[in-house]
Design a protein around this motif. Sequence first.
Motif, PDB file in Angstrom:
ATOM      1  N   MET A  26      34.190  49.602  52.066  1.00 46.11           N
ATOM      2  CA  MET A  26      34.269  49.235  50.647  1.00 46.11           C
ATOM      3  C   MET A  26      35.523  48.402  50.398  1.00 46.11           C
ATOM      4  O   MET A  26      36.622  48.839  50.722  1.00 46.11           O
ATOM      5  N   THR A  27      35.359  47.228  49.839  1.00 47.02           N
ATOM      6  CA  THR A  27      36.490  46.345  49.551  1.00 47.02           C
ATOM      7  C   THR A  27      36.838  46.417  48.073  1.00 47.02           C
ATOM      8  O   THR A  27      35.963  46.319  47.205  1.00 47.02           O
ATOM      9  N   ILE A  28      38.138  46.589  47.791  1.00 49.88           N
ATOM     10  CA  ILE A  28      38.631  46.575  46.413  1.00 49.88           C
ATOM     11  C   ILE A  28      39.586  45.390  46.258  1.00 49.88           C
ATOM     12  O   ILE A  28      39.988  44.771  47.241  1.00 49.88           O
ATOM     13  N   ALA A  29      39.929  45.081  45.021  1.00 53.97           N
ATOM     14  CA  ALA A  29      40.798  43.932  44.750  1.00 53.97           C
ATOM     15  C   ALA A  29      41.967  44.341  43.877  1.00 53.97           C
ATOM     16  O   ALA A  29      41.864  45.254  43.053  1.00 53.97           O
ATOM     17  N   PHE A  30      43.075  43.620  44.068  1.00 49.08           N
ATOM     18  CA  PHE A  30      44.267  43.799  43.251  1.00 49.08           C
ATOM     19  C   PHE A  30      44.630  42.468  42.602  1.00 49.08           C
ATOM     20  O   PHE A  30      44.774  41.450  43.290  1.00 49.08           O
ATOM     21  N   ILE A  31      44.758  42.491  41.285  1.00 54.97           N
ATOM     22  CA  ILE A  31      45.229  41.335  40.529  1.00 54.97           C
ATOM     23  C   ILE A  31      46.513  41.729  39.820  1.00 54.97           C
ATOM     24  O   ILE A  31      46.730  42.903  39.521  1.00 54.97           O
ATOM     25  N   SER A  32      47.394  40.760  39.569  1.00 58.52           N
ATOM     26  CA  SER A  32      48.689  41.097  38.980  1.00 58.52           C
ATOM     27  C   SER A  32      49.228  39.933  38.165  1.00 58.52           C
ATOM     28  O   SER A  32      48.841  38.780  38.380  1.00 58.52           O
ATOM     29  N   ASP A  33      50.101  40.238  37.228  1.00 57.17           N
ATOM     30  CA  ASP A  33      50.861  39.228  36.488  1.00 57.17           C
ATOM     31  C   ASP A  33      49.942  38.139  35.928  1.00 57.17           C
ATOM     32  O   ASP A  33      50.089  36.964  36.215  1.00 57.17           O
ATOM     33  N   ILE A  34      49.016  38.590  35.086  1.00 52.41           N
ATOM     34  CA  ILE A  34      48.070  37.685  34.429  1.00 52.41           C
ATOM     35  C   ILE A  34      48.773  36.885  33.341  1.00 52.41           C
ATOM     36  O   ILE A  34      48.529  35.687  33.166  1.00 52.41           O
ATOM     37  N   HIS A  35      49.595  37.559  32.571  1.00 55.30           N
ATOM     38  CA  HIS A  35      50.477  36.929  31.580  1.00 55.30           C
ATOM     39  C   HIS A  35      49.744  36.079  30.541  1.00 55.30           C
ATOM     40  O   HIS A  35      50.188  34.976  30.197  1.00 55.30           O
ATOM     41  N   GLY A  36      48.637  36.603  30.029  1.00 58.18           N
ATOM     42  CA  GLY A  36      47.958  35.904  28.941  1.00 58.18           C
ATOM     43  C   GLY A  36      47.297  34.605  29.346  1.00 58.18           C
ATOM     44  O   GLY A  36      46.896  33.825  28.483  1.00 58.18           O
ATOM     45  N   ASN A  37      47.163  34.363  30.638  1.00 57.91           N
ATOM     46  CA  ASN A  37      46.519  33.141  31.148  1.00 57.91           C
ATOM     47  C   ASN A  37      45.051  33.455  31.414  1.00 57.91           C
ATOM     48  O   ASN A  37      44.664  33.788  32.536  1.00 57.91           O
ATOM     49  N   PHE A  38      44.246  33.337  30.376  1.00 55.58           N
ATOM     50  CA  PHE A  38      42.840  33.723  30.466  1.00 55.58           C
ATOM     51  C   PHE A  38      42.038  32.775  31.356  1.00 55.58           C
ATOM     52  O   PHE A  38      41.075  33.185  32.002  1.00 55.58           O
ATOM     53  N   GLU A  39      42.438  31.505  31.378  1.00 52.42           N
ATOM     54  CA  GLU A  39      41.727  30.551  32.237  1.00 52.42           C
ATOM     55  C   GLU A  39      41.861  30.951  33.705  1.00 52.42           C
ATOM     56  O   GLU A  39      40.884  30.918  34.466  1.00 52.42           O
ATOM     57  N   ALA A  40      43.061  31.328  34.111  1.00 54.30           N
ATOM     58  CA  ALA A  40      43.268  31.773  35.488  1.00 54.30           C
ATOM     59  C   ALA A  40      42.529  33.077  35.754  1.00 54.30           C
ATOM     60  O   ALA A  40      41.922  33.259  36.816  1.00 54.30           O
ATOM     61  N   LEU A  41      42.578  33.992  34.806  1.00 55.25           N
ATOM     62  CA  LEU A  41      41.906  35.279  34.970  1.00 55.25           C
ATOM     63  C   LEU A  41      40.403  35.086  35.154  1.00 55.25           C
ATOM     64  O   LEU A  41      39.786  35.710  36.027  1.00 55.25           O
ATOM     65  N   LYS A  42      39.803  34.236  34.346  1.00 52.62           N
ATOM     66  CA  LYS A  42      38.361  33.989  34.463  1.00 52.62           C
ATOM     67  C   LYS A  42      37.998  33.472  35.842  1.00 52.62           C
ATOM     68  O   LYS A  42      36.980  33.882  36.423  1.00 52.62           O
ATOM     69  N   ALA A  43      38.805  32.571  36.374  1.00 49.65           N
ATOM     70  CA  ALA A  43      38.522  32.004  37.691  1.00 49.65           C
ATOM     71  C   ALA A  43      38.633  33.060  38.782  1.00 49.65           C
ATOM     72  O   ALA A  43      37.804  33.115  39.702  1.00 49.65           O
ATOM     73  N   VAL A  44      39.644  33.910  38.690  1.00 50.12           N
ATOM     74  CA  VAL A  44      39.820  34.971  39.683  1.00 50.12           C
ATOM     75  C   VAL A  44      38.669  35.970  39.610  1.00 50.12           C
ATOM     76  O   VAL A  44      38.095  36.365  40.639  1.00 50.12           O
ATOM     77  N   LEU A  45      38.307  36.385  38.411  1.00 46.04           N
ATOM     78  CA  LEU A  45      37.227  37.357  38.272  1.00 46.04           C
ATOM     79  C   LEU A  45      35.893  36.782  38.737  1.00 46.04           C
ATOM     80  O   LEU A  45      35.067  37.499  39.335  1.00 46.04           O
ATOM     81  N   ALA A  46      35.666  35.503  38.487  1.00 46.65           N
ATOM     82  CA  ALA A  46      34.438  34.865  38.960  1.00 46.65           C
ATOM     83  C   ALA A  46      34.379  34.880  40.488  1.00 46.65           C
ATOM     84  O   ALA A  46      33.319  35.120  41.086  1.00 46.65           O
ATOM     85  N   GLU A  47      35.524  34.628  41.124  1.00 46.06           N
ATOM     86  CA  GLU A  47      35.564  34.645  42.586  1.00 46.06           C
ATOM     87  C   GLU A  47      35.360  36.070  43.111  1.00 46.06           C
ATOM     88  O   GLU A  47      34.664  36.279  44.114  1.00 46.06           O
ATOM     89  N   LEU A  48      35.939  37.057  42.438  1.00 44.53           N
ATOM     90  CA  LEU A  48      35.756  38.440  42.862  1.00 44.53           C
ATOM     91  C   LEU A  48      34.314  38.892  42.661  1.00 44.53           C
ATOM     92  O   LEU A  48      33.781  39.666  43.459  1.00 44.53           O
ATOM     93  N   ASP A  49      33.662  38.408  41.601  1.00 41.81           N
ATOM     94  CA  ASP A  49      32.239  38.698  41.420  1.00 41.81           C
ATOM     95  C   ASP A  49      31.433  38.100  42.573  1.00 41.81           C
ATOM     96  O   ASP A  49      30.498  38.729  43.092  1.00 41.81           O
ATOM     97  N   ARG A  50      31.786  36.884  42.955  1.00 43.03           N
ATOM     98  CA  ARG A  50      31.086  36.232  44.065  1.00 43.03           C
ATOM     99  C   ARG A  50      31.280  37.018  45.358  1.00 43.03           C
ATOM    100  O   ARG A  50      30.359  37.142  46.178  1.00 43.03           O
TER     101      ARG A  50
END
Length: 226
Positions: free
Chosen positions: A1-25
């Motif tokens: 089972m693979t899990i993911a760690f994200i950090s220091d988003i800092h209100g940058n929703f554009e970056a967050l969306k891209a990361v979450l899309a890649e993690l969904d993939r």
Amino acid sequence: MTIAFISDIHGNFEALKAVLAELDRMRVAEIFCVGDVVGYYSQVNECCDELKRRGIHSVLGNHDWYLGFGGFCTRSKSVNECLVYQRKVITSENVNWLRAFRLQMHIGNVQVVHAGWGDPIDEYLTDPNEDYFARLSGDNFVSGHTHVQSIHRFGDKTYCNPGSVGQPRDGDPRAAFATFDGETFELHRVEYNMQKVFELMETAGFHDYYYGGLKTGASRLRRLED
């Protein structure tokens, strides 16, 4: 089972969306946040709402503490000027959500804090070393705060900093995150629509000084003594 760690988003929703899309993939089993959902950029509510919608748990970062509990940064005018804006726009629901963050999480055999194990909120592990982790019990450790992506191995102990989703400071402007398959950490980067962040910050009343560092992956912070 693979899990993911994200950090220091800092209100940058554009970056967050891209990361979450890649993690969904990648079809990871679960995502955990290593703190600082808010701070610096203008879409603090969007970031909070998306993590809440997905049920992503987070530890408390220093910017989460500033915004959730009314504190200010002792190091940077830029941070405090951004906080003034964010306090005007963040919803009371999201403030209460930030206040509920824990200082530390244990996820299987991984220990997670935002900063360091001496100070979970505001310790900078700029030079992770064997002596530091020899004092800690456990095998795998994850923290953020420095915005510098890295993996360090010290005998049977491994430390991972997933880097920053929203404000990398290691010379690579792409949004950063990490995955863990139960034994091994892996670092990842993904591009995102940076121009949208610039436009939103300008609309919010901030000039290039506050977001220009995103272009090169470098920090641009105005110190209090400036």
